[in-house]
Design an enzyme around this catalytic site. Structure first.
Site, mmCIF file in Angstrom:
data_model
loop_
_atom_site.group_PDB
_atom_site.id
_atom_site.type_symbol
_atom_site.label_atom_id
_atom_site.label_comp_id
_atom_site.label_asym_id
_atom_site.label_seq_id
_atom_site.Cartn_x
_atom_site.Cartn_y
_atom_site.Cartn_z
ATOM 1 N N HIS A 143 43.443 131.727 12.448
ATOM 2 C CA HIS A 143 42.883 131.214 11.321
ATOM 3 C C HIS A 143 41.378 130.914 11.619
ATOM 4 O O HIS A 143 41.023 130.905 12.987
ATOM 5 C CB HIS A 143 43.445 129.991 10.659
ATOM 6 C CG HIS A 143 43.170 129.165 11.515
ATOM 7 N ND1 HIS A 143 44.337 128.700 12.253
ATOM 8 C CD2 HIS A 143 42.326 127.970 11.755
ATOM 9 C CE1 HIS A 143 44.131 127.484 12.996
ATOM 10 N NE2 HIS A 143 42.867 127.099 12.628
ATOM 11 N N TYR B 258 39.957 126.895 21.658
ATOM 12 C CA TYR B 258 38.826 126.057 21.118
ATOM 13 C C TYR B 258 37.666 125.649 22.330
ATOM 14 O O TYR B 258 38.393 125.203 23.448
ATOM 15 C CB TYR B 258 38.888 125.111 20.256
ATOM 16 C CG TYR B 258 39.420 125.535 18.851
ATOM 17 C CD1 TYR B 258 38.770 125.668 17.607
ATOM 18 C CD2 TYR B 258 40.843 125.478 18.513
ATOM 19 C CE1 TYR B 258 39.159 126.031 16.424
ATOM 20 C CE2 TYR B 258 41.392 125.937 17.607
ATOM 21 C CZ TYR B 258 40.470 126.126 16.330
ATOM 22 O OH TYR B 258 40.962 126.541 14.970
ATOM 23 N N ARG C 298 50.010 127.359 15.324
ATOM 24 C CA ARG C 298 49.196 127.765 14.005
ATOM 25 C C ARG C 298 48.975 129.162 14.049
ATOM 26 O O ARG C 298 48.562 129.922 15.062
ATOM 27 C CB ARG C 298 47.968 127.155 14.337
ATOM 28 C CG ARG C 298 47.776 125.588 14.179
ATOM 29 C CD ARG C 298 48.180 124.691 12.842
ATOM 30 N NE ARG C 298 48.072 125.374 11.624
ATOM 31 C CZ ARG C 298 47.056 125.578 11.048
ATOM 32 N NH1 ARG C 298 45.830 125.226 11.279
ATOM 33 N NH2 ARG C 298 47.006 126.175 9.830
ATOM 34 N N TYR D 267 47.581 129.505 18.245
ATOM 35 C CA TYR D 267 47.578 128.412 19.529
ATOM 36 C C TYR D 267 48.516 127.289 19.179
ATOM 37 O O TYR D 267 48.956 127.209 17.835
ATOM 38 C CB TYR D 267 46.151 127.683 19.446
ATOM 39 C CG TYR D 267 45.635 126.971 18.339
ATOM 40 C CD1 TYR D 267 45.962 125.513 18.027
ATOM 41 C CD2 TYR D 267 44.727 127.403 17.532
ATOM 42 C CE1 TYR D 267 45.412 124.927 17.254
ATOM 43 C CE2 TYR D 267 44.323 126.818 16.585
ATOM 44 C CZ TYR D 267 44.754 125.486 16.408
ATOM 45 O OH TYR D 267 44.225 124.806 15.214
ATOM 46 N N HIS E 31 38.087 128.552 10.408
ATOM 47 C CA HIS E 31 37.813 127.539 9.409
ATOM 48 C C HIS E 31 36.486 127.759 8.763
ATOM 49 O O HIS E 31 35.621 128.124 9.454
ATOM 50 C CB HIS E 31 37.578 126.072 10.436
ATOM 51 C CG HIS E 31 39.016 125.620 11.123
ATOM 52 N ND1 HIS E 31 39.588 124.686 10.503
ATOM 53 C CD2 HIS E 31 39.545 126.024 12.061
ATOM 54 C CE1 HIS E 31 40.418 124.327 11.381
ATOM 55 N NE2 HIS E 31 40.383 125.096 12.388
#
Lengths: 184, 248
Positions: free
Chosen positions: B166, B114, B163, B153, B168
Protein backbone atom coordinates in the site's frame (compact mmCIF):
# COMPACT_ATOMS: atom_id res chain seq x y z
CA UNK A 1 -25.19 13.85 -7.42
CA UNK A 2 -23.12 12.86 -4.41
CA UNK A 3 -20.12 10.65 -5.08
CA UNK A 4 -19.35 7.97 -2.48
CA UNK A 5 -16.37 9.03 -0.42
CA UNK A 6 -13.05 7.24 -0.34
CA UNK A 7 -12.77 5.56 3.08
CA UNK A 8 -10.08 6.53 5.55
CA UNK A 9 -7.41 4.21 6.93
CA UNK A 10 -5.11 4.51 9.92
CA UNK A 11 -2.05 6.76 9.66
CA UNK A 12 -0.07 3.74 10.91
CA UNK A 13 3.24 3.81 12.79
CA UNK A 14 5.55 5.00 10.01
CA UNK A 15 4.45 8.56 9.22
CA UNK A 16 7.21 10.38 11.09
CA UNK A 17 9.56 10.74 8.14
CA UNK A 18 6.73 11.90 5.88
CA UNK A 19 4.40 14.29 7.64
CA UNK A 20 6.32 16.18 10.34
CA UNK A 21 8.63 18.93 9.08
CA UNK A 22 10.71 21.76 10.52
CA UNK A 23 8.58 24.33 12.38
CA UNK A 24 5.43 22.35 11.62
CA UNK A 25 3.96 23.33 15.00
CA UNK A 26 5.19 26.92 15.03
CA UNK A 27 2.38 28.96 13.49
CA UNK A 28 4.25 31.89 15.04
CA UNK A 29 7.78 31.81 16.45
CA UNK A 30 7.83 30.68 20.09
CA UNK A 31 8.23 33.66 22.38
CA UNK A 32 7.17 36.20 19.77
CA UNK A 33 4.78 39.02 20.68
CA UNK A 34 1.31 37.63 21.39
CA UNK A 35 2.37 34.00 21.05
CA UNK A 36 0.92 31.34 23.32
CA UNK A 37 1.53 27.64 23.68
CA UNK A 38 -1.43 25.36 22.97
CA UNK A 39 -0.50 21.92 24.21
CA UNK A 40 -1.64 18.72 25.85
CA UNK A 41 -1.56 14.96 25.73
CA UNK A 42 -3.25 12.38 23.55
CA UNK A 43 -4.34 9.51 25.82
CA UNK A 44 -5.57 6.03 24.99
CA UNK A 45 -8.31 4.19 26.86
CA UNK A 46 -5.85 2.95 29.51
CA UNK A 47 -4.78 6.52 30.26
CA UNK A 48 -1.41 6.10 28.58
CA UNK A 49 -0.02 8.80 26.33
CA UNK A 50 -0.08 7.87 22.64
CA UNK A 51 3.48 8.32 21.32
CA UNK A 52 2.44 7.87 17.70
CA UNK A 53 -0.39 10.35 17.23
CA UNK A 54 -0.56 13.43 15.01
CA UNK A 55 -2.60 16.54 15.81
CA UNK A 56 -3.45 19.28 13.30
CA UNK A 57 -5.09 22.63 14.01
CA UNK A 58 -6.84 25.21 11.83
CA UNK A 59 -7.76 28.59 13.24
CA UNK A 60 -8.71 32.20 12.74
CA UNK A 61 -6.25 34.95 13.55
CA UNK A 62 -6.66 37.44 16.44
CA UNK A 63 -8.88 39.58 14.18
CA UNK A 64 -11.27 36.71 13.52
CA UNK A 65 -10.09 36.13 9.97
CA UNK A 66 -9.25 32.63 8.75
CA UNK A 67 -6.09 33.04 6.64
CA UNK A 68 -5.96 31.70 3.09
CA UNK A 69 -2.23 32.01 2.83
CA UNK A 70 0.29 29.48 1.55
CA UNK A 71 3.61 28.80 3.20
CA UNK A 72 2.83 26.43 6.08
CA UNK A 73 5.52 24.00 4.90
CA UNK A 74 8.21 26.68 4.76
CA UNK A 75 8.21 28.46 8.05
CA UNK A 76 9.52 30.84 9.20
CA UNK A 77 9.18 33.62 6.71
CA UNK A 78 5.61 33.01 5.69
CA UNK A 79 2.70 35.06 6.91
CA UNK A 80 0.43 33.54 9.55
CA UNK A 81 -1.26 30.63 7.78
CA UNK A 82 -3.62 29.49 10.54
CA UNK A 83 -2.64 25.84 10.18
CA UNK A 84 -0.17 23.63 12.00
CA UNK A 85 0.77 20.03 12.63
CA UNK A 86 2.32 18.40 15.71
CA UNK A 87 3.27 14.78 16.21
CA UNK A 88 3.23 13.55 19.81
CA UNK A 89 6.42 12.72 21.67
CA UNK A 90 7.14 9.54 23.62
CA UNK A 91 4.80 10.64 26.39
CA UNK A 92 1.92 11.54 24.06
CA UNK A 93 2.54 15.28 24.34
CA UNK A 94 1.86 17.67 21.47
CA UNK A 95 2.33 21.44 21.33
CA UNK A 96 1.81 24.44 19.09
CA UNK A 97 3.18 27.95 19.23
CA UNK A 98 0.41 30.15 17.93
CA UNK A 99 -1.83 33.13 18.59
CA UNK A 100 -5.33 33.04 20.02
CA UNK A 101 -8.12 32.96 17.49
CA UNK A 102 -10.89 35.52 17.76
CA UNK A 103 -14.52 34.68 16.95
CA UNK A 104 -15.23 34.85 13.22
CA UNK A 105 -18.63 36.40 13.90
CA UNK A 106 -19.54 38.90 16.64
CA UNK A 107 -20.58 37.06 19.81
CA UNK A 108 -19.62 33.71 18.35
CA UNK A 109 -17.30 31.17 19.92
CA UNK A 110 -13.56 31.19 19.46
CA UNK A 111 -12.03 27.80 18.89
CA UNK A 112 -9.26 25.86 17.22
CA UNK A 113 -10.52 23.21 14.79
CA UNK A 114 -8.63 20.00 15.44
CA UNK A 115 -7.96 16.74 13.57
CA UNK A 116 -6.43 13.75 15.35
CA UNK A 117 -4.68 10.77 13.75
CA UNK A 118 -2.90 7.84 15.42
CA UNK A 119 -1.66 4.34 14.88
CA UNK A 120 -4.55 2.15 16.00
CA UNK A 121 -7.08 4.81 15.04
CA UNK A 122 -8.73 3.68 11.81
CA UNK A 123 -9.96 7.09 10.70
CA UNK A 124 -9.33 10.71 11.61
CA UNK A 125 -11.24 12.35 14.42
CA UNK A 126 -12.41 15.95 14.55
CA UNK A 127 -12.89 18.06 17.64
CA UNK A 128 -12.68 21.68 18.81
CA UNK A 129 -10.59 23.46 21.42
CA UNK A 130 -12.65 26.33 22.81
CA UNK A 131 -11.05 29.30 24.51
CA UNK A 132 -12.28 29.58 28.10
CA UNK A 133 -13.24 33.25 27.62
CA UNK A 134 -15.24 32.64 24.44
CA UNK A 135 -17.25 29.50 25.13
CA UNK A 136 -20.59 30.98 26.17
CA UNK A 137 -23.66 30.61 24.01
CA UNK A 138 -22.17 28.07 21.63
CA UNK A 139 -24.79 25.72 20.16
CA UNK A 140 -22.56 22.66 20.39
CA UNK A 141 -21.35 23.29 23.93
CA UNK A 142 -24.90 24.06 25.06
CA UNK A 143 -26.01 20.56 23.99
CA UNK A 144 -23.35 18.75 26.02
CA UNK A 145 -23.43 17.59 29.62
CA UNK A 146 -21.11 19.52 31.98
CA UNK A 147 -18.25 17.00 31.90
CA UNK A 148 -18.27 16.73 28.12
CA UNK A 149 -18.47 20.48 27.82
CA UNK A 150 -15.54 20.99 30.17
CA UNK A 151 -13.54 18.53 28.05
CA UNK A 152 -13.78 20.79 24.99
CA UNK A 153 -12.70 23.99 26.77
CA UNK A 154 -8.97 24.56 27.15
CA UNK A 155 -7.58 25.31 30.60
CA UNK A 156 -5.47 28.42 31.06
CA UNK A 157 -1.92 27.70 32.14
CA UNK A 158 -0.14 30.00 34.59
CA UNK A 159 1.99 31.31 31.72
CA UNK A 160 -1.10 32.22 29.71
CA UNK A 161 -0.90 29.16 27.49
CA UNK A 162 -3.73 26.75 26.80
CA UNK A 163 -3.84 23.12 27.89
CA UNK A 164 -6.08 20.68 26.03
CA UNK A 165 -5.93 16.91 26.49
CA UNK A 166 -7.42 14.52 23.98
CA UNK A 167 -8.82 11.26 25.38
CA UNK A 168 -9.44 8.78 22.59
CA UNK A 169 -11.43 6.56 24.96
CA UNK A 170 -12.38 6.24 28.64
CA UNK A 171 -14.27 8.10 31.33
CA UNK A 172 -12.96 11.44 30.11
CA UNK A 173 -13.42 10.56 26.43
CA UNK A 174 -13.23 13.70 24.32
CA UNK A 175 -16.32 14.72 22.39
CA UNK A 176 -15.56 14.14 18.72
CA UNK A 177 -17.53 15.68 15.89
CA UNK A 178 -19.16 14.68 12.64
CA UNK A 179 -20.07 17.15 9.92
CA UNK A 180 -22.78 17.11 7.24
CA UNK A 181 -21.81 14.77 4.42
CA UNK A 182 -19.54 12.58 6.53
CA UNK A 183 -21.85 9.58 6.58
CA UNK A 184 -20.86 6.93 9.10
CA UNK B 1 0.14 -14.95 19.77
CA UNK B 2 -3.16 -15.09 17.93
CA UNK B 3 -3.22 -17.12 14.74
CA UNK B 4 -4.36 -15.77 11.39
CA UNK B 5 -7.33 -18.14 11.31
CA UNK B 6 -8.65 -16.61 14.56
CA UNK B 7 -8.23 -13.08 13.18
CA UNK B 8 -9.89 -14.12 9.93
CA UNK B 9 -12.81 -15.69 11.84
CA UNK B 10 -13.26 -12.47 13.81
CA UNK B 11 -13.29 -10.46 10.58
CA UNK B 12 -15.90 -12.75 9.00
CA UNK B 13 -18.13 -12.59 12.09
CA UNK B 14 -18.09 -8.78 12.10
CA UNK B 15 -18.75 -8.59 8.36
CA UNK B 16 -21.64 -11.05 8.60
CA UNK B 17 -23.31 -8.87 11.24
CA UNK B 18 -22.65 -5.56 9.44
CA UNK B 19 -25.15 -3.58 7.43
CA UNK B 20 -24.31 -3.17 3.78
CA UNK B 21 -23.19 0.32 2.88
CA UNK B 22 -21.13 1.51 5.83
CA UNK B 23 -18.93 4.01 3.99
CA UNK B 24 -16.02 4.30 6.43
CA UNK B 25 -13.90 1.91 8.50
CA UNK B 26 -15.15 0.79 11.89
CA UNK B 27 -13.15 2.62 14.54
CA UNK B 28 -13.90 -0.24 16.92
CA UNK B 29 -12.48 -3.19 15.01
CA UNK B 30 -11.01 -5.74 17.46
CA UNK B 31 -9.17 -7.84 14.82
CA UNK B 32 -6.90 -4.77 14.51
CA UNK B 33 -5.59 -5.10 18.05
CA UNK B 34 -4.18 -1.58 18.27
CA UNK B 35 -7.69 -0.18 17.85
CA UNK B 36 -8.90 -1.70 21.14
CA UNK B 37 -7.80 1.19 23.36
CA UNK B 38 -7.78 3.86 20.67
CA UNK B 39 -11.37 4.04 19.45
CA UNK B 40 -13.95 6.40 20.91
CA UNK B 41 -16.90 4.54 22.41
CA UNK B 42 -19.41 7.36 21.95
CA UNK B 43 -20.89 8.39 18.64
CA UNK B 44 -19.47 11.60 17.17
CA UNK B 45 -21.74 14.61 17.70
CA UNK B 46 -23.21 16.17 14.59
CA UNK B 47 -22.37 19.83 14.24
CA UNK B 48 -22.54 22.44 11.50
CA UNK B 49 -19.06 23.56 10.53
CA UNK B 50 -18.22 27.18 11.10
CA UNK B 51 -15.27 29.53 11.05
CA UNK B 52 -11.97 27.77 10.48
CA UNK B 53 -13.74 24.49 9.74
CA UNK B 54 -15.07 25.94 6.48
CA UNK B 55 -11.66 26.73 5.07
CA UNK B 56 -8.93 24.19 4.38
CA UNK B 57 -5.33 25.30 4.78
CA UNK B 58 -3.83 26.73 1.61
CA UNK B 59 -0.62 25.39 0.07
CA UNK B 60 1.24 26.67 -2.96
CA UNK B 61 4.38 26.54 -5.01
CA UNK B 62 6.37 28.01 -2.15
CA UNK B 63 5.52 24.86 -0.19
CA UNK B 64 6.15 22.08 -2.69
CA UNK B 65 8.88 21.54 -5.26
CA UNK B 66 7.56 19.72 -8.37
CA UNK B 67 10.48 17.28 -8.09
CA UNK B 68 8.99 15.95 -4.86
CA UNK B 69 6.42 14.06 -6.95
CA UNK B 70 9.12 11.77 -8.35
CA UNK B 71 10.27 9.35 -5.64
CA UNK B 72 12.76 7.70 -8.00
CA UNK B 73 15.11 10.68 -8.32
CA UNK B 74 15.44 11.90 -4.76
CA UNK B 75 18.46 10.05 -3.42
CA UNK B 76 21.25 10.19 -5.93
CA UNK B 77 20.60 6.97 -7.79
CA UNK B 78 17.98 4.61 -9.17
CA UNK B 79 15.98 2.77 -6.52
CA UNK B 80 15.51 -0.97 -6.87
CA UNK B 81 12.07 -2.25 -7.80
CA UNK B 82 9.21 -2.01 -10.24
CA UNK B 83 8.89 1.60 -11.42
CA UNK B 84 5.26 2.78 -11.45
CA UNK B 85 3.20 5.89 -12.07
CA UNK B 86 0.22 6.53 -9.80
CA UNK B 87 -2.11 9.13 -11.27
CA UNK B 88 -5.60 10.26 -10.38
CA UNK B 89 -7.84 13.11 -9.31
CA UNK B 90 -8.91 14.49 -5.96
CA UNK B 91 -12.62 15.34 -6.02
CA UNK B 92 -15.15 16.58 -3.50
CA UNK B 93 -18.41 14.76 -2.84
CA UNK B 94 -20.11 16.75 -5.61
CA UNK B 95 -17.53 15.52 -8.11
CA UNK B 96 -15.74 18.85 -8.35
CA UNK B 97 -11.94 18.91 -8.59
CA UNK B 98 -9.97 19.91 -5.52
CA UNK B 99 -7.51 22.30 -7.10
CA UNK B 100 -4.01 23.33 -6.08
CA UNK B 101 -4.15 21.33 -2.89
CA UNK B 102 -1.47 19.36 -1.06
CA UNK B 103 -1.10 15.58 -1.46
CA UNK B 104 1.48 13.78 0.68
CA UNK B 105 2.46 10.12 0.35
CA UNK B 106 4.73 7.66 2.14
CA UNK B 107 5.43 4.01 1.54
CA UNK B 108 7.74 1.05 2.02
CA UNK B 109 10.40 0.23 -0.56
CA UNK B 110 10.22 -2.71 -2.97
CA UNK B 111 11.38 -5.05 -0.22
CA UNK B 112 8.67 -3.93 2.21
CA UNK B 113 10.94 -1.76 4.35
CA UNK B 114 10.24 1.80 5.53
CA UNK B 115 12.99 4.34 6.20
CA UNK B 116 11.38 4.82 9.64
CA UNK B 117 13.69 4.02 12.56
CA UNK B 118 11.03 1.89 14.22
CA UNK B 119 10.74 -0.45 11.24
CA UNK B 120 12.56 -3.63 12.34
CA UNK B 121 11.63 -5.75 9.34
CA UNK B 122 14.86 -7.55 8.33
CA UNK B 123 14.57 -6.51 4.70
CA UNK B 124 17.09 -4.26 2.97
CA UNK B 125 16.93 -0.49 3.13
CA UNK B 126 17.33 1.00 -0.33
CA UNK B 127 19.88 3.83 -0.18
CA UNK B 128 18.21 5.39 -3.21
CA UNK B 129 14.65 5.37 -1.93
CA UNK B 130 13.03 7.30 0.90
CA UNK B 131 9.43 6.51 0.01
CA UNK B 132 8.32 10.11 0.67
CA UNK B 133 6.52 12.32 -1.83
CA UNK B 134 4.44 15.48 -2.13
CA UNK B 135 2.64 17.33 -4.86
CA UNK B 136 0.00 19.95 -5.48
CA UNK B 137 -3.08 18.98 -7.47
CA UNK B 138 -3.49 20.75 -10.80
CA UNK B 139 -6.49 22.78 -11.98
CA UNK B 140 -8.35 19.55 -12.76
CA UNK B 141 -7.68 18.10 -9.31
CA UNK B 142 -5.06 15.83 -10.86
CA UNK B 143 -2.04 14.41 -9.08
CA UNK B 144 0.72 12.06 -10.24
CA UNK B 145 3.62 10.33 -8.49
CA UNK B 146 6.42 8.34 -10.06
CA UNK B 147 7.58 5.77 -7.56
CA UNK B 148 8.47 2.12 -6.92
CA UNK B 149 5.84 -0.50 -6.23
CA UNK B 150 6.00 -1.12 -2.48
CA UNK B 151 6.40 -4.60 -1.05
CA UNK B 152 4.17 -6.32 1.50
CA UNK B 153 5.60 -6.27 5.00
CA UNK B 154 5.14 -8.17 8.25
CA UNK B 155 3.72 -6.66 11.44
CA UNK B 156 2.89 -7.91 14.89
CA UNK B 157 -0.87 -7.72 15.07
CA UNK B 158 -0.95 -11.52 15.17
CA UNK B 159 1.31 -14.41 14.19
CA UNK B 160 2.40 -14.32 10.55
CA UNK B 161 0.57 -11.03 9.92
CA UNK B 162 1.42 -9.31 6.61
CA UNK B 163 0.11 -6.01 5.31
CA UNK B 164 -0.91 -5.93 1.65
CA UNK B 165 1.28 -3.57 -0.37
CA UNK B 166 0.00 0.00 0.00
CA UNK B 167 0.87 3.67 -0.32
CA UNK B 168 -0.23 6.04 2.46
CA UNK B 169 -2.02 9.16 1.17
CA UNK B 170 -2.65 12.38 3.10
CA UNK B 171 -5.23 14.70 1.52
CA UNK B 172 -6.84 18.07 2.06
CA UNK B 173 -10.04 19.34 0.50
CA UNK B 174 -11.49 22.80 0.15
CA UNK B 175 -12.94 22.59 3.67
CA UNK B 176 -11.01 21.63 6.80
CA UNK B 177 -13.68 19.00 7.48
CA UNK B 178 -12.68 17.07 4.34
CA UNK B 179 -9.26 16.12 5.74
CA UNK B 180 -8.41 12.52 4.91
CA UNK B 181 -5.56 10.10 5.52
CA UNK B 182 -5.92 6.72 3.88
CA UNK B 183 -4.07 3.94 2.06
CA UNK B 184 -4.07 2.99 -1.61
CA UNK B 185 -3.78 -0.71 -2.45
CA UNK B 186 -2.90 -2.63 -5.60
CA UNK B 187 -5.36 -4.81 -7.51
CA UNK B 188 -5.57 -8.53 -6.86
CA UNK B 189 -3.54 -8.63 -3.66
CA UNK B 190 -3.88 -12.09 -2.06
CA UNK B 191 -3.43 -10.54 1.40
CA UNK B 192 -6.69 -8.53 1.24
CA UNK B 193 -8.92 -11.06 3.05
CA UNK B 194 -6.33 -11.53 5.80
CA UNK B 195 -5.68 -7.88 6.63
CA UNK B 196 -7.65 -6.39 9.55
CA UNK B 197 -6.86 -2.80 8.55
CA UNK B 198 -8.25 -3.17 5.02
CA UNK B 199 -11.14 -5.32 6.32
CA UNK B 200 -12.08 -2.70 8.96
CA UNK B 201 -14.19 -1.31 6.12
CA UNK B 202 -17.05 -3.79 6.26
CA UNK B 203 -18.70 -2.87 2.95
CA UNK B 204 -17.02 -4.56 -0.06
CA UNK B 205 -17.85 -1.70 -2.43
CA UNK B 206 -16.32 0.81 -0.02
CA UNK B 207 -13.17 -1.32 0.37
CA UNK B 208 -12.85 -1.50 -3.39
CA UNK B 209 -12.56 2.30 -3.49
CA UNK B 210 -9.09 1.97 -1.94
CA UNK B 211 -7.78 -0.26 -4.72
CA UNK B 212 -6.07 1.42 -7.66
CA UNK B 213 -6.77 0.16 -11.16
CA UNK B 214 -4.03 -0.96 -13.51
CA UNK B 215 -4.27 1.37 -16.52
CA UNK B 216 -2.26 0.34 -19.56
CA UNK B 217 -2.76 3.77 -21.10
CA UNK B 218 -0.71 5.20 -18.25
CA UNK B 219 2.09 2.70 -18.70
CA UNK B 220 5.07 3.97 -20.67
CA UNK B 221 6.94 1.70 -23.09
CA UNK B 222 10.11 0.25 -21.66
CA UNK B 223 9.83 2.57 -18.67
CA UNK B 224 7.03 2.04 -16.13
CA UNK B 225 3.58 0.61 -15.32
CA UNK B 226 0.62 2.91 -14.68
CA UNK B 227 -2.03 2.81 -11.98
CA UNK B 228 -5.04 5.08 -11.69
CA UNK B 229 -6.68 5.99 -8.39
CA UNK B 230 -9.24 8.74 -7.86
CA UNK B 231 -10.00 10.04 -4.39
CA UNK B 232 -13.38 11.45 -3.33
CA UNK B 233 -13.43 13.51 -0.14
CA UNK B 234 -16.41 13.59 2.20
CA UNK B 235 -19.11 16.07 1.36
CA UNK B 236 -19.27 18.95 -1.06
CA UNK B 237 -17.91 22.39 -0.44
CA UNK B 238 -19.98 24.27 2.11
CA UNK B 239 -22.07 27.23 1.02
CA UNK B 240 -19.15 29.62 1.44
CA UNK B 241 -18.43 31.46 -1.82
CA UNK B 242 -14.84 32.05 -2.72
CA UNK B 243 -14.74 35.61 -4.03
CA UNK B 244 -11.96 35.01 -6.56
CA UNK B 245 -13.13 31.66 -7.83
CA UNK B 246 -16.20 31.94 -10.04
CA UNK B 247 -15.33 29.34 -12.61
CA UNK B 248 -16.59 26.16 -11.00
Amino acid sequence: MTEPATPGQTIGPFFHEALPYAQDRELVPPGSMGSIRLHGYVYDGAGLGAPDALVEIRQADPAGVVPRVEGSLHRPGAAFTGWGRSSTDRTGHYWFSTVEPAPVRPGGPAFFAVTVFARGLLNRLFTRVYLPEHAAGDPLLDRLDPAERAGLIARRDDDGGLRFDIHLQGDAETVFLTFPGHGG
Amino acid sequence: MTEQREISAEIVAIHDAAQVGEPQPRLDFPPYRSSLLRHPTKRPRPVDPEGAELVAPVFGHSDVDPLEADLTIQSGGEPIGERILVRGRVLDGDGRPVRRQLVEIWQANAAGRYVHQRDRHPAPVDPHFTGLGRCLTDDDGGYAFTTIKPGAYPWRNHRNAWRPAHIHFSLFGTDFTQRLITQMYFPGDPLFPLDPIYQSITDPAARERLVAGYDHDLSEPEWLLGYRWDIVLTGGHATYLEPEDHDD
